[in-house]
Write a protein that holds these residues in place. Structure first.
Motif, short mmCIF file in Angstrom:
data_model
loop_
_atom_site.label_atom_id
_atom_site.label_comp_id
_atom_site.label_asym_id
_atom_site.label_seq_id
_atom_site.Cartn_x
_atom_site.Cartn_y
_atom_site.Cartn_z
N ALA A 1 0.85 -1.20 0.00
CA ALA A 1 0.00 0.00 0.00
C ALA A 1 0.88 1.24 0.00
N ILE A 2 0.43 2.26 -0.72
CA ILE A 2 1.11 3.55 -0.73
C ILE A 2 0.06 4.65 -0.64
N THR A 3 0.50 5.87 -0.40
CA THR A 3 -0.40 7.02 -0.48
C THR A 3 -0.22 7.67 -1.85
N LEU A 4 -1.28 8.27 -2.35
CA LEU A 4 -1.15 8.98 -3.61
C LEU A 4 -0.19 10.16 -3.47
N ASP A 5 -0.19 10.78 -2.30
CA ASP A 5 0.71 11.91 -2.08
C ASP A 5 2.18 11.54 -2.25
N SER A 6 2.51 10.28 -1.99
CA SER A 6 3.92 9.87 -2.09
C SER A 6 4.45 9.96 -3.51
N LEU A 7 3.56 10.03 -4.49
CA LEU A 7 3.99 10.12 -5.89
C LEU A 7 4.28 11.55 -6.32
N SER A 8 3.90 12.52 -5.51
CA SER A 8 4.16 13.94 -5.79
C SER A 8 3.74 14.34 -7.20
N LEU A 9 2.54 13.94 -7.59
CA LEU A 9 2.05 14.28 -8.92
C LEU A 9 1.87 15.79 -9.05
N ALA A 10 2.29 16.32 -10.19
CA ALA A 10 2.18 17.76 -10.41
C ALA A 10 1.03 18.12 -11.33
N ASP A 11 0.46 17.11 -12.01
CA ASP A 11 -0.55 17.40 -13.05
C ASP A 11 -1.76 16.48 -12.95
N CYS A 12 -2.14 16.12 -11.73
CA CYS A 12 -3.30 15.23 -11.55
C CYS A 12 -4.58 16.03 -11.80
N THR A 13 -5.33 15.65 -12.82
CA THR A 13 -6.53 16.39 -13.18
C THR A 13 -7.82 15.67 -12.79
N ALA A 14 -7.75 14.38 -12.51
CA ALA A 14 -8.96 13.65 -12.13
C ALA A 14 -8.58 12.39 -11.37
N ILE A 15 -9.43 12.00 -10.43
CA ILE A 15 -9.25 10.78 -9.66
C ILE A 15 -10.58 10.05 -9.60
N LYS A 16 -10.59 8.79 -10.02
CA LYS A 16 -11.77 7.94 -9.89
C LYS A 16 -11.46 6.90 -8.81
N ILE A 17 -12.34 6.75 -7.83
CA ILE A 17 -12.10 5.82 -6.73
C ILE A 17 -13.27 4.86 -6.59
N ASP A 18 -12.94 3.57 -6.65
CA ASP A 18 -13.91 2.49 -6.44
C ASP A 18 -13.18 1.43 -5.64
N ALA A 19 -13.28 1.50 -4.31
CA ALA A 19 -12.41 0.67 -3.48
C ALA A 19 -13.14 -0.04 -2.35
N GLU A 20 -14.43 -0.26 -2.48
CA GLU A 20 -15.20 -1.07 -1.53
C GLU A 20 -14.94 -0.69 -0.07
N GLY A 21 -15.12 0.58 0.24
CA GLY A 21 -15.02 1.03 1.62
C GLY A 21 -13.73 1.75 1.97
N ALA A 22 -12.74 1.71 1.09
CA ALA A 22 -11.45 2.35 1.39
C ALA A 22 -11.35 3.76 0.83
N GLU A 23 -12.43 4.29 0.32
CA GLU A 23 -12.39 5.59 -0.36
C GLU A 23 -11.89 6.72 0.55
N TYR A 24 -12.38 6.75 1.78
CA TYR A 24 -11.99 7.82 2.69
C TYR A 24 -10.49 7.76 2.97
N PRO B 1 -7.90 18.20 -8.56
CA PRO B 1 -8.52 17.31 -9.55
C PRO B 1 -10.02 17.15 -9.34
N LEU B 2 -10.70 16.76 -10.41
CA LEU B 2 -12.09 16.30 -10.30
C LEU B 2 -12.08 14.93 -9.64
N LEU B 3 -13.20 14.57 -9.01
CA LEU B 3 -13.30 13.28 -8.32
C LEU B 3 -14.60 12.58 -8.69
N THR B 4 -14.51 11.28 -8.94
CA THR B 4 -15.70 10.43 -8.96
C THR B 4 -15.49 9.36 -7.91
N LEU B 5 -16.52 9.11 -7.12
CA LEU B 5 -16.41 8.26 -5.95
C LEU B 5 -17.57 7.29 -5.86
N GLU B 6 -17.27 6.02 -5.65
CA GLU B 6 -18.33 5.08 -5.31
C GLU B 6 -18.33 4.96 -3.79
#
Length: 237
Positions: free
Chosen positions: A114-137, A152-157
Protein backbone atom coordinates in the motif's frame (compact mmCIF):
# COMPACT_ATOMS: atom_id res chain seq x y z
CA UNK A 1 -24.60 11.42 -15.75
CA UNK A 2 -22.08 8.62 -15.36
CA UNK A 3 -18.42 8.74 -14.37
CA UNK A 4 -17.04 8.68 -17.89
CA UNK A 5 -19.40 11.38 -19.14
CA UNK A 6 -18.53 13.61 -16.19
CA UNK A 7 -14.77 13.18 -16.54
CA UNK A 8 -14.84 13.49 -20.32
CA UNK A 9 -16.94 16.65 -20.35
CA UNK A 10 -14.66 18.40 -17.86
CA UNK A 11 -11.36 16.88 -18.98
CA UNK A 12 -8.11 18.78 -18.85
CA UNK A 13 -4.81 17.29 -20.07
CA UNK A 14 -2.76 15.61 -17.39
CA UNK A 15 -2.64 12.54 -15.17
CA UNK A 16 -5.84 10.70 -14.31
CA UNK A 17 -5.80 8.25 -11.40
CA UNK A 18 -7.97 5.13 -11.57
CA UNK A 19 -8.04 3.70 -8.02
CA UNK A 20 -9.62 0.28 -8.15
CA UNK A 21 -9.18 -0.13 -11.89
CA UNK A 22 -10.28 -3.78 -11.90
CA UNK A 23 -10.19 -4.96 -15.53
CA UNK A 24 -9.96 -1.49 -17.05
CA UNK A 25 -13.60 -0.61 -17.76
CA UNK A 26 -12.80 3.09 -17.26
CA UNK A 27 -9.03 2.97 -17.65
CA UNK A 28 -9.14 2.50 -21.41
CA UNK A 29 -11.64 5.24 -22.31
CA UNK A 30 -9.96 7.67 -19.91
CA UNK A 31 -6.65 7.02 -21.64
CA UNK A 32 -8.31 8.03 -24.91
CA UNK A 33 -8.97 11.57 -23.72
CA UNK A 34 -6.70 14.27 -25.20
CA UNK A 35 -3.20 14.37 -23.70
CA UNK A 36 -4.23 12.01 -20.90
CA UNK A 37 -1.96 9.74 -18.89
CA UNK A 38 -3.62 7.15 -16.64
CA UNK A 39 -2.23 5.59 -13.47
CA UNK A 40 -4.34 2.48 -12.90
CA UNK A 41 -4.09 0.98 -9.41
CA UNK A 42 -5.24 -2.62 -9.00
CA UNK A 43 -3.86 -4.70 -6.10
CA UNK A 44 -5.87 -7.87 -6.85
CA UNK A 45 -3.62 -10.15 -8.87
CA UNK A 46 -6.23 -11.74 -11.15
CA UNK A 47 -7.87 -8.44 -11.98
CA UNK A 48 -4.50 -6.81 -12.53
CA UNK A 49 -3.49 -9.54 -14.97
CA UNK A 50 -6.67 -8.95 -16.98
CA UNK A 51 -6.09 -5.21 -16.81
CA UNK A 52 -2.49 -5.50 -17.99
CA UNK A 53 -3.59 -7.62 -20.93
CA UNK A 54 -6.34 -5.14 -21.85
CA UNK A 55 -4.02 -2.12 -21.83
CA UNK A 56 -1.02 -3.75 -23.50
CA UNK A 57 0.52 -1.45 -26.07
CA UNK A 58 -0.95 1.70 -24.53
CA UNK A 59 2.10 3.77 -23.50
CA UNK A 60 0.02 6.37 -21.67
CA UNK A 61 -1.35 3.79 -19.21
CA UNK A 62 0.72 2.65 -16.23
CA UNK A 63 -0.61 -0.28 -14.19
CA UNK A 64 0.35 -0.14 -10.51
CA UNK A 65 0.04 -3.17 -8.17
CA UNK A 66 -0.36 -1.22 -4.94
CA UNK A 67 -3.46 -0.47 -2.97
CA UNK A 68 -3.91 3.23 -2.27
CA UNK A 69 -4.56 4.32 1.30
CA UNK A 70 -3.59 6.78 4.02
CA UNK A 71 -0.36 5.03 5.08
CA UNK A 72 2.39 3.16 3.29
CA UNK A 73 3.16 -0.46 4.13
CA UNK A 74 1.34 -3.76 3.77
CA UNK A 75 -2.40 -4.23 4.03
CA UNK A 76 -4.71 -7.23 3.86
CA UNK A 77 -6.87 -7.52 0.77
CA UNK A 78 -9.99 -9.60 1.36
CA UNK A 79 -11.95 -11.25 -1.43
CA UNK A 80 -15.28 -12.97 -0.73
CA UNK A 81 -15.74 -16.24 -2.58
CA UNK A 82 -19.36 -16.99 -3.49
CA UNK A 83 -20.19 -20.59 -4.37
CA UNK A 84 -16.52 -21.15 -5.17
CA UNK A 85 -16.18 -18.09 -7.43
CA UNK A 86 -14.02 -15.18 -6.22
CA UNK A 87 -15.97 -11.91 -6.33
CA UNK A 88 -13.30 -9.57 -7.67
CA UNK A 89 -15.58 -6.54 -7.60
CA UNK A 90 -15.97 -6.93 -3.82
CA UNK A 91 -12.21 -7.07 -3.05
CA UNK A 92 -11.52 -4.72 -0.16
CA UNK A 93 -8.71 -3.53 2.08
CA UNK A 94 -11.22 -2.20 4.61
CA UNK A 95 -13.65 -5.12 5.03
CA UNK A 96 -13.08 -8.64 6.35
CA UNK A 97 -16.46 -10.12 5.27
CA UNK A 98 -16.13 -12.36 8.34
CA UNK A 99 -19.73 -11.73 9.39
CA UNK A 100 -20.98 -13.08 6.07
CA UNK A 101 -19.24 -16.45 6.04
CA UNK A 102 -21.68 -19.24 5.33
CA UNK A 103 -22.07 -22.42 3.35
CA UNK A 104 -22.05 -20.20 0.25
CA UNK A 105 -19.54 -17.51 1.22
CA UNK A 106 -15.88 -18.11 2.01
CA UNK A 107 -13.13 -15.54 2.41
CA UNK A 108 -9.73 -15.29 0.75
CA UNK A 109 -7.05 -12.99 2.12
CA UNK A 110 -3.72 -11.85 0.76
CA UNK A 111 -1.15 -9.24 1.74
CA UNK A 112 -0.57 -6.42 -0.73
CA UNK A 113 1.63 -3.34 -0.77
CA UNK A 114 0.00 0.00 0.00
CA UNK A 115 1.11 3.55 -0.73
CA UNK A 116 -0.40 7.02 -0.48
CA UNK A 117 -1.15 8.98 -3.61
CA UNK A 118 0.71 11.91 -2.08
CA UNK A 119 3.92 9.87 -2.09
CA UNK A 120 3.99 10.12 -5.89
CA UNK A 121 4.16 13.94 -5.79
CA UNK A 122 2.05 14.28 -8.92
CA UNK A 123 2.18 17.76 -10.41
CA UNK A 124 -0.55 17.40 -13.05
CA UNK A 125 -3.30 15.23 -11.55
CA UNK A 126 -6.53 16.39 -13.18
CA UNK A 127 -8.96 13.65 -12.13
CA UNK A 128 -9.25 10.78 -9.66
CA UNK A 129 -11.77 7.94 -9.89
CA UNK A 130 -12.10 5.82 -6.73
CA UNK A 131 -13.91 2.49 -6.44
CA UNK A 132 -12.41 0.67 -3.48
CA UNK A 133 -15.20 -1.07 -1.53
CA UNK A 134 -15.02 1.03 1.62
CA UNK A 135 -11.45 2.35 1.39
CA UNK A 136 -12.39 5.59 -0.36
CA UNK A 137 -11.99 7.82 2.69
CA UNK A 138 -8.54 6.40 3.46
CA UNK A 139 -7.45 6.93 -0.15
CA UNK A 140 -8.55 10.57 0.00
CA UNK A 141 -6.77 11.14 3.31
CA UNK A 142 -3.62 9.86 1.64
CA UNK A 143 -4.19 12.28 -1.24
CA UNK A 144 -4.75 15.46 0.77
CA UNK A 145 -1.64 17.22 -0.58
CA UNK A 146 -2.47 16.17 -4.15
CA UNK A 147 -6.00 17.53 -3.81
CA UNK A 148 -4.72 20.83 -2.45
CA UNK A 149 -2.00 21.18 -5.09
CA UNK A 150 -3.68 19.87 -8.27
CA UNK A 151 -7.42 20.40 -7.60
CA UNK A 152 -8.52 17.31 -9.55
CA UNK A 153 -12.09 16.30 -10.30
CA UNK A 154 -13.30 13.28 -8.32
CA UNK A 155 -15.70 10.43 -8.96
CA UNK A 156 -16.41 8.26 -5.95
CA UNK A 157 -18.33 5.08 -5.31
CA UNK A 158 -19.49 5.50 -1.71
CA UNK A 159 -21.62 2.80 -0.12
CA UNK A 160 -22.79 2.71 3.47
CA UNK A 161 -22.93 -1.08 3.26
CA UNK A 162 -19.14 -1.14 2.87
CA UNK A 163 -18.18 1.74 5.18
CA UNK A 164 -20.85 3.03 7.54
CA UNK A 165 -20.79 6.82 7.68
CA UNK A 166 -18.78 7.28 4.49
CA UNK A 167 -21.46 9.36 2.77
CA UNK A 168 -21.15 11.86 5.64
CA UNK A 169 -17.41 11.68 6.32
CA UNK A 170 -16.10 11.94 2.77
CA UNK A 171 -18.12 15.05 1.79
CA UNK A 172 -17.15 16.72 5.08
CA UNK A 173 -13.47 15.99 4.47
CA UNK A 174 -13.70 17.36 0.94
CA UNK A 175 -15.65 20.44 2.05
CA UNK A 176 -12.72 21.38 4.28
CA UNK A 177 -10.48 21.27 1.20
CA UNK A 178 -12.75 23.52 -0.85
CA UNK A 179 -14.68 20.86 -2.73
CA UNK A 180 -18.38 20.43 -3.42
CA UNK A 181 -19.83 16.90 -3.48
CA UNK A 182 -23.12 15.92 -5.12
CA UNK A 183 -24.99 13.12 -6.81
CA UNK A 184 -26.98 13.01 -10.01
CA UNK A 185 -30.57 11.77 -10.03
CA UNK A 186 -33.21 12.17 -12.71
CA UNK A 187 -30.94 14.41 -14.76
CA UNK A 188 -30.16 16.95 -12.03
CA UNK A 189 -27.45 17.59 -9.48
CA UNK A 190 -28.46 17.06 -5.86
CA UNK A 191 -26.41 18.26 -2.85
CA UNK A 192 -25.34 15.65 -0.31
CA UNK A 193 -27.77 16.78 2.44
CA UNK A 194 -30.64 15.62 0.20
CA UNK A 195 -29.36 12.01 0.09
CA UNK A 196 -32.03 10.00 1.93
CA UNK A 197 -29.98 7.03 3.01
CA UNK A 198 -32.83 4.71 4.09
CA UNK A 199 -34.34 4.81 0.59
CA UNK A 200 -31.34 5.70 -1.60
CA UNK A 201 -28.45 3.85 0.06
CA UNK A 202 -29.89 0.57 1.27
CA UNK A 203 -28.16 -2.54 -0.03
CA UNK A 204 -27.06 -5.87 1.36
CA UNK A 205 -23.44 -6.08 2.59
CA UNK A 206 -23.62 -9.87 2.11
CA UNK A 207 -22.13 -11.05 -1.21
CA UNK A 208 -24.74 -13.82 -1.39
CA UNK A 209 -27.74 -11.50 -1.05
CA UNK A 210 -28.57 -9.25 -3.99
CA UNK A 211 -30.94 -6.53 -2.85
CA UNK A 212 -30.84 -2.76 -3.03
CA UNK A 213 -33.10 0.25 -2.77
CA UNK A 214 -34.59 1.78 -5.89
CA UNK A 215 -33.01 4.14 -6.65
CA UNK A 216 -29.65 3.02 -5.34
CA UNK A 217 -27.34 6.04 -5.40
CA UNK A 218 -23.68 5.08 -5.11
CA UNK A 219 -21.87 7.26 -7.65
CA UNK A 220 -20.87 10.64 -6.27
CA UNK A 221 -19.05 13.54 -7.89
CA UNK A 222 -16.81 16.17 -6.34
CA UNK A 223 -15.18 19.24 -7.78
CA UNK A 224 -13.14 22.18 -6.52
CA UNK A 225 -15.37 25.15 -5.81
CA UNK A 226 -13.57 27.21 -8.43
CA UNK A 227 -15.00 24.91 -11.13
CA UNK A 228 -18.56 24.87 -9.79
CA UNK A 229 -20.12 26.94 -12.57
CA UNK A 230 -18.51 24.72 -15.20
CA UNK A 231 -19.84 21.57 -13.54
CA UNK A 232 -23.36 22.87 -12.94
CA UNK A 233 -23.64 23.81 -16.60
CA UNK A 234 -23.58 20.10 -17.46
CA UNK A 235 -27.10 19.57 -16.09
CA UNK A 236 -30.20 21.78 -15.95
CA UNK A 237 -31.05 23.66 -12.77
Amino acid sequence: MDELTFLSALHRPGTLVDAGAHEGLLTLPLAGLPAARVLAFEPLGEARAALSSAVAGRPNITVRPEALGDVAGTVELTVPVLDGAPQWQWASTSKSYAAHRSSRVAVRRESVAAITLDSLSLADCTAIKIDAEGAEYAILRGARETLARCRPLLTLELEERHAEGCTWAVPAFLDALGYETAFEHQGRWHPMPTLHRPTMQRASPDPSVFEASDPYIFNFYAWPVERAAEVRALLPD
